[in-house]
Design an enzyme around this catalytic site. Sequence first.
Site, PDB file in Angstrom:
ATOM      1  N   ASN A   1      51.998 -18.753 -86.721  1.00  0.00           N
ATOM      2  CA  ASN A   1      51.274 -20.011 -86.561  1.00  0.00           C
ATOM      3  C   ASN A   1      52.134 -21.253 -86.789  1.00  0.00           C
ATOM      4  O   ASN A   1      52.030 -22.232 -86.045  1.00  0.00           O
ATOM      5  CB  ASN A   1      50.094 -19.957 -87.540  1.00  0.00           C
ATOM      6  CG  ASN A   1      49.316 -21.218 -87.549  1.00  0.00           C
ATOM      7  OD1 ASN A   1      49.460 -22.012 -88.468  1.00  0.00           O
ATOM      8  ND2 ASN A   1      48.536 -21.439 -86.520  1.00  0.00           N
TER       9      ASN A   1
ATOM     10  N   LYS B   1      43.718 -24.784-104.541  1.00  0.00           N
ATOM     11  CA  LYS B   1      43.764 -24.737-103.070  1.00  0.00           C
ATOM     12  C   LYS B   1      45.071 -24.108-102.653  1.00  0.00           C
ATOM     13  O   LYS B   1      46.144 -24.493-103.142  1.00  0.00           O
ATOM     14  CB  LYS B   1      43.696 -26.176-102.511  1.00  0.00           C
ATOM     15  CG  LYS B   1      43.721 -26.236-101.001  1.00  0.00           C
ATOM     16  CD  LYS B   1      42.354 -25.983-100.415  1.00  0.00           C
ATOM     17  CE  LYS B   1      42.374 -25.624 -98.943  1.00  0.00           C
ATOM     18  NZ  LYS B   1      42.565 -24.149 -98.692  1.00  0.00           N
TER      19      LYS B   1
ATOM     20  N   LYS C   1      47.098 -19.769-105.045  1.00  0.00           N
ATOM     21  CA  LYS C   1      47.649 -18.912-103.980  1.00  0.00           C
ATOM     22  C   LYS C   1      47.162 -17.500-104.225  1.00  0.00           C
ATOM     23  O   LYS C   1      46.830 -17.142-105.372  1.00  0.00           O
ATOM     24  CB  LYS C   1      49.183 -18.918-104.039  1.00  0.00           C
ATOM     25  CG  LYS C   1      49.826 -18.535-102.721  1.00  0.00           C
ATOM     26  CD  LYS C   1      49.954 -19.751-101.819  1.00  0.00           C
ATOM     27  CE  LYS C   1      50.358 -19.385-100.426  1.00  0.00           C
ATOM     28  NZ  LYS C   1      50.690 -20.583 -99.639  1.00  0.00           N
TER      29      LYS C   1
ATOM     30  N   SER D   1      43.733 -28.723 -94.228  1.00  0.00           N
ATOM     31  CA  SER D   1      42.722 -27.913 -94.929  1.00  0.00           C
ATOM     32  C   SER D   1      41.837 -28.813 -95.794  1.00  0.00           C
ATOM     33  O   SER D   1      40.622 -28.642 -95.848  1.00  0.00           O
ATOM     34  CB  SER D   1      43.397 -26.881 -95.837  1.00  0.00           C
ATOM     35  OG  SER D   1      43.713 -25.712 -95.138  1.00  0.00           O
TER      36      SER D   1
ATOM     37  N   GLN E   1      52.750 -24.802-104.480  1.00  0.00           N
ATOM     38  CA  GLN E   1      51.533 -25.379-103.894  1.00  0.00           C
ATOM     39  C   GLN E   1      50.998 -26.528-104.751  1.00  0.00           C
ATOM     40  O   GLN E   1      50.487 -27.518-104.232  1.00  0.00           O
ATOM     41  CB  GLN E   1      50.479 -24.269-103.767  1.00  0.00           C
ATOM     42  CG  GLN E   1      49.350 -24.583-102.809  1.00  0.00           C
ATOM     43  CD  GLN E   1      49.705 -24.294-101.351  1.00  0.00           C
ATOM     44  OE1 GLN E   1      50.291 -23.274-101.053  1.00  0.00           O
ATOM     45  NE2 GLN E   1      49.363 -25.202-100.467  1.00  0.00           N
TER      46      GLN E   1
ATOM     47  N   GLY F   1      44.641 -19.410 -95.016  1.00  0.00           N
ATOM     48  CA  GLY F   1      45.585 -18.417 -94.502  1.00  0.00           C
ATOM     49  C   GLY F   1      47.002 -18.650 -94.997  1.00  0.00           C
ATOM     50  O   GLY F   1      47.323 -19.671 -95.604  1.00  0.00           O
ATOM     51  N   ASP F   2      47.841 -17.673 -94.745  1.00  0.00           N
ATOM     52  CA  ASP F   2      49.288 -17.748 -94.950  1.00  0.00           C
ATOM     53  C   ASP F   2      49.832 -16.593 -94.095  1.00  0.00           C
ATOM     54  O   ASP F   2      49.143 -16.149 -93.157  1.00  0.00           O
ATOM     55  CB  ASP F   2      49.639 -17.606 -96.446  1.00  0.00           C
ATOM     56  CG  ASP F   2      51.060 -18.070 -96.772  1.00  0.00           C
ATOM     57  OD1 ASP F   2      51.283 -19.272 -96.955  1.00  0.00           O
ATOM     58  OD2 ASP F   2      51.982 -17.222 -96.818  1.00  0.00           O
TER      59      ASP F   2
ATOM     60  N   THR G   1      50.386 -27.208 -89.597  1.00  0.00           N
ATOM     61  CA  THR G   1      51.628 -26.982 -90.356  1.00  0.00           C
ATOM     62  C   THR G   1      52.842 -27.227 -89.462  1.00  0.00           C
ATOM     63  O   THR G   1      53.790 -27.928 -89.845  1.00  0.00           O
ATOM     64  CB  THR G   1      51.671 -25.559 -90.967  1.00  0.00           C
ATOM     65  OG1 THR G   1      50.404 -25.275 -91.544  1.00  0.00           O
ATOM     66  CG2 THR G   1      52.751 -25.451 -92.019  1.00  0.00           C
TER      67      THR G   1
ATOM     68  N   LYS H   1      53.074 -29.525-103.795  1.00  0.00           N
ATOM     69  CA  LYS H   1      52.841 -29.845-102.383  1.00  0.00           C
ATOM     70  C   LYS H   1      51.487 -30.526-102.207  1.00  0.00           C
ATOM     71  O   LYS H   1      51.361 -31.551-101.556  1.00  0.00           O
ATOM     72  CB  LYS H   1      52.872 -28.533-101.580  1.00  0.00           C
ATOM     73  CG  LYS H   1      52.705 -28.706-100.097  1.00  0.00           C
ATOM     74  CD  LYS H   1      52.307 -27.418 -99.364  1.00  0.00           C
ATOM     75  CE  LYS H   1      53.166 -26.223 -99.682  1.00  0.00           C
ATOM     76  NZ  LYS H   1      52.998 -25.125 -98.706  1.00  0.00           N
TER      77      LYS H   1
END
Length: 453
Positions: free
Chosen positions: A248, A97, A133, A385, A118, A172-173, A217, A121
């Site tokens: 964002n 993810k 990622k 998410s 990630q 997204g990123d 976020t 996290k």
Amino acid sequence: MNEADVSAKDYVQSVYETVVKRNPHEQEFHQAVKEILESLVPVISKHPKYIEHGILERIVEPERLITFRVPWVDDQGKVQVNRGFRVQFNSVIGPYKGGLRFHPSVNASIIKFLGFEQTFKNSLTGQPIGGGKGGSDFDPKGKSDGEIMRFTQSFMTELSKYIGPDTDVPAGDIGVGAREIGFMFGQYRRLRGGHEAGVLTGKGIGYGGSLARTEATGYGAVYFVNEMLQAEGLSFEGSTVVVSGSGNVAIYAIQKATQLGAKVVACSDSNGYVYDEKGINLDTVRRLKEEQRARISEYVKEHPHAVYVEGCEKIWTIPCDIALPCATQNEIDVNSAKLLVENGVKAVGEGANMPTTLDGIDVFLSNKVLFGPAKAANAGGVAVSALEMSQNSMRYSWHFHEVDDKLHTIMKNIYRNSVQAAEEYGYPGNLVVGANIAGFIKVADAMIAQGVI
Ligand code: GLU
């Protein structure tokens, strides 16, 4: 330092050296690995099982790195070629993810540092999600909607071979928002011939997206910093805040900090920053960035009392109580960190991924600045998410306040678990060490339980 500490340190150093040797010239990946490995010395020293099971050697090596050609045709009819990436870093606690980043700086080092971060996290969120990622060196700046669509469709045509609701769930990123997720979801659905809602997160609300994902976020980062402040008897109320970025993460960090009584005086984009001593007008920023896709320099046309400064790194020269770096990696270097400290900063919360350099972090920690590291402070996005995935599995959707409440609880838990881990391993108050250890233990124990794979 006792004998076990010395051998743990040597072991960690040898794993780090192998990473540097095996991944030459990948400075960002080395940096992310170094930060985590150094935090783990007390854990390795106390629990030799992690050495016996070769956990560190395995955890620093991605399960898979996929790179692929992304050909597309621009508005002039010219063929363009970009490179696509997906790193599937660790799937021991759940499907891979993590977001997709479209930015010209994207390369294997950037994608691997992000995928590595990630993993920890996602573990910290307490949800069943592994680390991944991806992205491309495609530059969305100045591209038409048609070009964005053709590029994302080509990107997804290849990526679709490797993802799925139970295997790997991108989102997204930087450079990938609702528009890009929409185009990618459409292409995936067309290729698969079925509606697998849980294959991507950050979808539009009308087709399987979660309420509060857009805000998650930025809100989450502010919830996290609020926990740090409250523990010291401080609050956002009446404070001066600088937020870098205007995407964002930044937009919703500004919104939540303002709701909590702070005055946010600056934000930026990759060209420069605006300083508005009356407080940033978020409606203007949102219109410029979300609708017009314009540069932040346009802000001063509507608010002539505000100042625009070319070059975004100078944003950290502005005196503030709380700094929220929400732009990109390594945006606060050692000099910016020193300036922030000299100007009296009390707390720093990382909304972006790895926005502070290693020596910058040292400056904050040694000056007793409350420091919320990215993998804890910005985990709210991926946490929601995972809530989007849950809703997709149930074919159901929660109200905004239900998701927001869950996000708030998750951020509080991340804070508490990081504080506890830091204390337990002898680094009270150091949330960098605490978050790394708390994130690591869950992944490492699952790796031991599942054998050498
Ligand atoms: N790109 C975000 C992050 O860095 C979100 C990832 C996701 O929602 O999967 O955590």
